[in-house]
Design an enzyme around this catalytic site. Structure first.
Site, PDB file in Angstrom:
ATOM      1  N   ASP A 151       7.734  -2.696   3.755  1.00 34.98           N
ATOM      2  CA  ASP A 151       6.665  -2.011   3.051  1.00 34.98           C
ATOM      3  C   ASP A 151       7.143  -2.441   1.500  1.00 34.98           C
ATOM      4  O   ASP A 151       8.338  -2.640   1.361  1.00 34.98           O
ATOM      5  CB  ASP A 151       6.806  -0.709   3.403  1.00 34.98           C
ATOM      6  CG  ASP A 151       5.960   0.327   2.092  1.00 34.98           C
ATOM      7  OD1 ASP A 151       4.759  -0.182   1.989  1.00 34.98           O
ATOM      8  OD2 ASP A 151       6.571   1.281   1.844  1.00 34.98           O
ATOM      9  N   TYR A 152       6.212  -2.314   0.443  1.00 37.30           N
ATOM     10  CA  TYR A 152       6.552  -2.331  -0.784  1.00 37.30           C
ATOM     11  C   TYR A 152       6.796  -1.073  -1.558  1.00 37.30           C
ATOM     12  O   TYR A 152       8.146  -0.889  -1.696  1.00 37.30           O
ATOM     13  CB  TYR A 152       5.487  -3.136  -1.484  1.00 37.30           C
ATOM     14  CG  TYR A 152       5.956  -3.693  -2.961  1.00 37.30           C
ATOM     15  CD1 TYR A 152       7.082  -4.603  -3.130  1.00 37.30           C
ATOM     16  CD2 TYR A 152       5.447  -3.062  -3.955  1.00 37.30           C
ATOM     17  CE1 TYR A 152       7.507  -4.891  -4.528  1.00 37.30           C
ATOM     18  CE2 TYR A 152       5.851  -3.182  -5.310  1.00 37.30           C
ATOM     19  CZ  TYR A 152       6.917  -4.260  -5.507  1.00 37.30           C
ATOM     20  OH  TYR A 152       7.088  -4.368  -6.703  1.00 37.30           O
ATOM     21  N   ASP A 153       5.957  -0.416  -1.868  1.00 34.82           N
ATOM     22  CA  ASP A 153       6.170   0.648  -2.778  1.00 34.82           C
ATOM     23  C   ASP A 153       6.833   1.878  -2.046  1.00 34.82           C
ATOM     24  O   ASP A 153       6.563   2.391  -0.883  1.00 34.82           O
ATOM     25  CB  ASP A 153       4.786   1.453  -3.199  1.00 34.82           C
ATOM     26  CG  ASP A 153       3.976   0.484  -4.205  1.00 34.82           C
ATOM     27  OD1 ASP A 153       4.445   0.636  -5.386  1.00 34.82           O
ATOM     28  OD2 ASP A 153       3.189  -0.097  -3.892  1.00 34.82           O
ATOM     29  N   ASP A 333       8.107   3.805   3.930  1.00 33.42           N
ATOM     30  CA  ASP A 333       8.465   5.125   3.501  1.00 33.42           C
ATOM     31  C   ASP A 333       7.275   6.058   3.793  1.00 33.42           C
ATOM     32  O   ASP A 333       7.275   7.213   3.487  1.00 33.42           O
ATOM     33  CB  ASP A 333       8.927   5.110   2.142  1.00 33.42           C
ATOM     34  CG  ASP A 333       7.618   4.667   1.094  1.00 33.42           C
ATOM     35  OD1 ASP A 333       7.021   3.721   1.466  1.00 33.42           O
ATOM     36  OD2 ASP A 333       7.313   5.666  -0.010  1.00 33.42           O
TER      37      ASP A 333
HETATM   38  O1  LIG Z   1       2.071  -0.059   1.455  1.00 34.68           O
HETATM   39  P1  LIG Z   1       2.834   0.383  -0.061  1.00 34.68           P
HETATM   40  O2  LIG Z   1       3.331  -1.128  -0.362  1.00 34.68           O
HETATM   41  O3  LIG Z   1       3.711   1.367   0.147  1.00 34.68           O
HETATM   42  O4  LIG Z   1       1.436   0.553  -0.923  1.00 34.68           O
HETATM   43  C1  LIG Z   1       0.970   1.719  -0.871  1.00 34.68           C
HETATM   44  C2  LIG Z   1       0.468   2.387  -2.093  1.00 34.68           C
HETATM   45  O5  LIG Z   1       1.301   2.241  -3.477  1.00 34.68           O
HETATM   46  C3  LIG Z   1       1.050   2.318  -4.665  1.00 34.68           C
HETATM   47  O6  LIG Z   1       0.906   3.701  -4.845  1.00 34.68           O
HETATM   48  C4  LIG Z   1       1.910   4.385  -4.640  1.00 34.68           C
HETATM   49  O7  LIG Z   1       3.066   3.924  -5.372  1.00 34.68           O
HETATM   50  C5  LIG Z   1       2.918   4.089  -7.265  1.00 34.68           C
HETATM   51  C6  LIG Z   1       3.909   3.202  -7.482  1.00 34.68           C
HETATM   52  O8  LIG Z   1       5.286   3.721  -7.259  1.00 34.68           O
HETATM   53  C7  LIG Z   1       2.731   5.525  -7.276  1.00 34.68           C
HETATM   54  O9  LIG Z   1       2.453   5.371  -8.855  1.00 34.68           O
HETATM   55  C8  LIG Z   1       1.313   6.039  -6.541  1.00 34.68           C
HETATM   56  O10 LIG Z   1       1.535   7.470  -7.018  1.00 34.68           O
HETATM   57  C9  LIG Z   1       1.799   6.063  -5.092  1.00 34.68           C
HETATM   58  O11 LIG Z   1       0.794   6.415  -4.214  1.00 34.68           O
HETATM   59  C10 LIG Z   1      -0.352   1.592  -4.643  1.00 34.68           C
HETATM   60  O12 LIG Z   1      -0.973   1.939  -5.830  1.00 34.68           O
HETATM   61  C11 LIG Z   1      -1.232   1.525  -3.770  1.00 34.68           C
HETATM   62  O13 LIG Z   1      -2.370   0.819  -3.912  1.00 34.68           O
HETATM   63  C12 LIG Z   1      -0.659   1.209  -2.693  1.00 34.68           C
HETATM   64  O14 LIG Z   1      -1.759   1.409  -1.468  1.00 34.68           O
END
Ligand SMILES: O=P(O)(O)OC[C@H]1O[C@H](O[C@H]2O[C@H](CO)[C@@H](O)[C@H](O)[C@H]2O)[C@H](O)[C@@H](O)[C@@H]1O
Length: 389
Positions: A151-153, A333
């Protein structure tokens, strides 16, 4: 009911030694460092409330007085237990002061006399353990067809207030590149982010497979074109969801809508009044679930809507079926990552790693605390090819 005291001689009979040894070999052992009625009751509550552990756990009580064992509870004097140590993989130690130790970590049971709460903690500790990196590195070294699903974020980068700032560090890019360059490795990033974000920040790594918007788009390593997994799907729900999100954005200053091709995310992390926005997100959720054909995801200070036809678990199924992998590492996560963990749950080759505290409810078998731990692990794996671990 209190256990029955027995003589030491009975404890040492060779048949008994072998019988217990056999039982230990197939069980996860909770070691209790002294005879403690409350811990016994807490363990009995665990077996009662989570019956799946009846055949898979044993409680070993170290005591200088010996009692009659039962199906799951065994009493040992310290030095006698030493003989079983090699066969019994002790996973949880409850110390004399009732602190629960899991490997190097501690899990505090604040009130062991609240048996239900204490049993729930034990259950989560049995289900998810801190990742033993030596075991992971060893499995990596002895495998030839390896699959990585990241996963990324929150997994490869820490969560930050502004989504645009969550960019990969040069070190991460270097590690991912090296990981991809090993011909035994297949590496995918499976993210909720859109194609533009992933292309901008990760496409320079030629060997990386990318999946955007929770599986709506996929791009294999070395290819330039994305495959739209939803090209024939009905997307009329997007307008409806957008209107709902706009309404909530208007009454919650500071919140923003992230519009992607096949999913929409409403972020309330930076709301002027976060508490209120959090409450409003529940109302928003209640409205969104009325829309047919979509899934609503409760993310980290965000609400996401995407088509029911895709999810990260489906992506994993599609990638996994291509080969007979002898090593899989999957890390995530968020709630959306649980779909990946569930798909891999019965796979003996898979190391599913949840990023977050041990107490988090997850289907992953292992956990690490921070995204930096995942990055460090990748760094170590990359070095495994050139050095011995
Ligand atoms: O599936 P992922 O790669 O984990 O992406 C899930 C969402 O992540 C992002 O939002 C989240 O991370 C941001 C940066 O740390 C944070 O600011 C935000 O509050 C989190 O919800 C992204 O913006 C989404 O598009 C993704 O779907």
């Amino acid at each position: 009911m209190s256990p029955t005291l027995i003589s030491q001689q009975q404890k040492l009979l060779p048949q008994k030694f072998n019988a217990i040894k056999e039982k230990f070999e197939s069980k996860r052992v909770i070691l209790c460092q002294n005879q403690d009625e409350d811990i016994l009751k807490c363990y009995q509550t665990l077996l009662h409330n989570y019956s799946q552990w009846i055949n898979h756990t044993a409680l070993v009580v170290l005591s200088n007085r010996t009692y009659q064992d039962d199906k799951n509870v065994f009493y040992f004097e310290n030095e006698i237990f030493e003989k079983f140590k090699k066969t019994a993989a002790v996973e949880i130690v409850i110390s004399s002061d009732r602190v629960v130790l899991l490997g190097a970590k501690q899990l505090q049971i604040n009130d062991i006399t609240n048996y239900t709460v204490a049993a729930t903690l034990l259950h989560s500790a049995l289900h998810t353990q801190p990742l033993n990196t030596s075991v992971l590195y060893n499995a990596y070294k002895h495998s030839q067809k390896r699959l990585f699903l990241f996963d990324y974020d929150g997994t490869l980068t820490p969560i930050v207030s502004n989504p645009a700032d969550a960019q990969p560090t040069p070190v991460l890019l270097q590690y991912l590149d090296a990981l991809c360059k090993d011909p035994s490795n297949t590496v995918w990033i499976i993210s909720g982010r859109d194609q533009i974000f992933l292309d901008t920040h990760l496409a320079k790594i030629a060997g990386l497979g990318l999946s955007a918007e929770h599986g709506s788009f996929m791009k294999k390593a070395g290819l330039n074109d994305w495959v739209d997994m939803l090209k024939d799907a009905d997307m009329s729900w997007k307008n409806v969801a957008m209107k709902i999100f706009e309404k909530y954005t208007k009454c919650n200053p500071g919140t923003v809508i992230e519009q992607k091709k096949s999913s929409i995310t409403w972020h309330y992390r930076n709301a002027n009044n976060t508490e209120e926005a959090e409450q409003q997100s529940e109302l928003c959720h209640a409205e969104l679930i009325q829309i047919p054909g979509v899934d609503i995801l409760v993310g980290k200070m965000n609400l996401e809507v995407r088509s029911l036809l895709v999810n990260k678990g489906e992506v994993v199924k599609r990638i996994k079926q291509k080969q007979n992998w002898d090593f899989i590492m999957c890390a995530g996560d968020d709630q959306t990552d649980e779909d990946m963990f569930r798909v891999l749950q019965d796979d003996r080759q898979a190391f599913c790693v949840s990023v977050g505290p041990l107490s988090k409810k997850t289907s992953a078998k292992y956990c690490v605390e921070h995204s930096q731990d995942v990055v460090n692990i990748i760094g170590q794996l990359v070095h495994t090819t050139t050095s011995t671990l």
